[in-house]
Scaffold this active site. Structure first.
Site, mmCIF file in Angstrom:
data_model
loop_
_atom_site.group_PDB
_atom_site.id
_atom_site.type_symbol
_atom_site.label_atom_id
_atom_site.label_comp_id
_atom_site.label_asym_id
_atom_site.label_seq_id
_atom_site.Cartn_x
_atom_site.Cartn_y
_atom_site.Cartn_z
ATOM 1 N N LYS A 1 -1.206 7.615 2.989
ATOM 2 C CA LYS A 1 -0.537 8.667 2.227
ATOM 3 C C LYS A 1 0.422 8.089 1.181
ATOM 4 O O LYS A 1 0.706 8.737 0.181
ATOM 5 C CB LYS A 1 0.166 9.628 3.162
ATOM 6 C CG LYS A 1 -0.855 10.421 3.986
ATOM 7 C CD LYS A 1 -0.271 11.583 4.733
ATOM 8 C CE LYS A 1 -1.364 12.447 5.344
ATOM 9 N NZ LYS A 1 -2.102 11.787 6.437
HETATM 10 C C1 LIG Z 1 -3.341 12.136 6.860
HETATM 11 C C2 LIG Z 1 -4.131 11.139 7.615
HETATM 12 C C3 LIG Z 1 -5.520 11.289 7.812
HETATM 13 C C4 LIG Z 1 -6.281 12.505 7.341
HETATM 14 O O1 LIG Z 1 -6.383 12.574 5.940
HETATM 15 P P1 LIG Z 1 -6.826 13.925 5.217
HETATM 16 O O2 LIG Z 1 -6.587 13.687 3.783
HETATM 17 O O3 LIG Z 1 -5.931 15.003 5.780
HETATM 18 O O4 LIG Z 1 -8.256 14.174 5.549
HETATM 19 C C5 LIG Z 1 -6.194 10.282 8.479
HETATM 20 N N1 LIG Z 1 -5.552 9.195 8.952
HETATM 21 C C6 LIG Z 1 -4.216 9.024 8.793
HETATM 22 C C7 LIG Z 1 -3.574 7.817 9.356
HETATM 23 C C8 LIG Z 1 -3.467 9.976 8.109
HETATM 24 O O5 LIG Z 1 -2.139 9.793 7.951
#
Ligand SMILES: *Cc1c(COP(=O)(O)O)cnc(C)c1O
Length: 479
Positions: free
Chosen positions: A122
């Site tokens: 993120k």
């Molecule tokens: C947010 C997140 C996901 C999922 O990603 P999306 O964009 O919501 O599909 C998967 N793995 C981790 C570690 C995350 O922080």
């Protein structure tokens, strides 16, 4: 470039005008009117670019209301080796923003997306969002108060992206006592005056409900300039397109080669960016969507039935950032799947918004998911992830996190059906989920040296009841 709503009843707007809001006024999500197409000559020219230069080439095709020199400066400030310095695997180049790590050379790789300050993918989009918000708020002489709820990764990424920004305050609700010790330490140890950590006495869903209740009060929201940074934010999806290109260039030698990506998915934000990269012309063969026990999306790609779960049905798993009951970005894909027929999207979501489901099984649209858009899917269980964490450690000497393990498991289970090499997106580092790593490997996961002792730093948070009135009073006193 203008942006249209998936429900077709909002005016088309330029990039900066959709940046700070969430949903379009008609309840839909914004997408560009058309996807810019990338030519073979572009791919050739882009192959050797640095991450920041590549990001500029891609983002400037979607953003035409920020002067190019300013956009370039924003991107250059964001994508630095310094910010993404927390290398996940020994041997990875610390100068590379998203290093590719081959588990089997030429066949099976991880794309490390979690080398940013909070050790989850993120950061790739959120750091950019922080700089972008600051720029736009400065230009408009405005302030923004971000209100959000987190079970871990989103909240910390948002706080590290916004800390110290003069025009932004972050109010982040988290479930009291329910995050991992590392995640809690990451957030609560921040001392910046514009960061407010609120530990809600309840579950994540209670925190989420309170945020929704406050945001639904339009008068309060406007008066206090409340905004969000959740995964439907278009600027986040947009920034995530870049690493599909970067990963493709790292894993291939020529543009005649195709590649498949496997994406541990929750809200369909990450893989939505992959879908757009593919629509732009990047030679992606398969987009493999991986879920955990919360398999709403796996069910859709297998059956054509999209059946969001009740919040109470959401399972708490060892890959908590994928524990979702409905996938908030999925509407963007369905819009493309039904040929951008907004009326059709409205009809489908009329059911979803009532708490129902829709069924595309047996329709020509559903057949297009795999045939035209490249999607296939799979899911993992806790036992699968534990076994995968062990196997990857034993076979390759590499420690991965439980979300990435989900991707590796699903990719391996589908490998025989693939005609191309596969790259699994590594979405977090193992140290964030130490309990599961201890269970799988009987040891503490390694962590970047700089983060030794993070849990021993003084922590700052305020405990608050999951009530909209309590949160509103708290916000009013501080905005
Ligand atoms: C947010 C997140 C996901 C999922 O990603 P999306 O964009 O919501 O599909 C998967 N793995 C981790 C570690 C995350 O922080």
């Amino acid at each position: 470039m203008r942006y249209v709503s998936t429900r077709g009843a909002s005016p088309a707007l330029p990039f900066c005008d959709i940046l700070l809001g969430g949903l379009a006024p008609d309840g839909g999500l914004y997408l560009p009117e058309t996807y810019p197409r990338v030519s073979p000559a572009d791919l050739t020219a882009w192959r050797t670019l640095s991450y920041a230069d590549l990001a500029f080439e891609i983002l400037s095709r979607f953003i035409d209301d920020i002067p190019p020199a300013d956009l370039k400066a924003l991107i250059d400030t964001t994508y630095t080796a310094e910010t993404y310095r927390f290398v996940a695997h020994p041997g990875e180049a610390a100068t590379d923003i998203t290093p590719l790590y081959w588990l089997e050379p030429g066949k099976f790789a991880l794309l490390s997306l979690s080398n940013g300050p909070t050790l989850a993918f993120k950061d790739m989009a959120m750091q950019w969002l922080g700089n972008l918000f600051e720029y736009v708020l400065e230009a408009r002489d405005e302030q923004l108060n971000i209100l959000g709820a987190t079970s871990g990764d989103t909240g910390s990424a948002a706080e590290y992206a916004m800390r110290g920004k003069a025009r932004v305050k972050v109010f982040m609700l988290s479930p009291h006592g329910r995050m991992s010790a590392f995640q809690r330490a990451q957030m609560y140890s921040l001392t910046d005056a514009n960061i407010f950590n609120l530990a809600v006495t309840g579950m994540f869903d209670d925190a989420q409900d309170v945020v929704k209740a406050v945001s639904n009060d339009a008068v309060f929201k406007a008066r206090h300039r409340i905004g969000a940074v959740n995964s439907i934010n278009w600027a986040r999806v947009l920034a995530q397109i870049v690493y599909y290109f970067k990963g493709y260039f790292a894993a291939t030698r020529t543009n005649d080669e195709a590649l498949s990506f496997c994406v541990p998915s929750g809200n369909f934000g990450n893989i939505c960016a992959g879908h757009i990269a593919r629509q732009m012309g990047l030679p992606i063969d398969r987009l493999i969507l991986a879920t955990n026990e919360n398999d709403v999306l796996d069910e859709f790609f297998k059956t054509g039935i999209y059946r969001p779960r009740k919040t109470a049905e959401t399972r708490v798993t060892s890959s908590p950032s994928m524990d979702i009951s409905k996938a908030s970005n999925f509407e963007r894909f369905i819009f493309d799947l039904v040929g951008r027929d907004a009326e059709k999207v409205r009809a489908l979501w009329a059911e979803v918004d009532k708490g129902g489901a829709f069924d595309l099984s047996g329709t020509p649209e559903f057949a297009r998911c795999a045939a035209e858009f490249g999607f296939i899917s799979g899911s993992s269980t806790h036992a699968d992830r534990i076994a995968t964490l062990r196997a990857v450690r034993e076979r390759h000497g590499v420690t991965i996190d439980p979300h990435t393990a989900d991707g590796v498991k699903v990719a391996e289970s589908l490998r025989e059906t693939l005609k191309t090499p596969v790259v699994v997106l590594e979405t977090a580092q193992a140290v964030k989920f130490a309990d599961t790593l201890r269970e799988a490997l009987g040891m503490e996961p390694e962590r970047p040296a700089e983060l030794a002792g993070l849990e021993d730093l003084p922590q700052r948070s305020e405990i608050i009841a999951p009530s909209a009135e309590a949160i509103k009073a708290y916000l009013s006193a501080r905005i």
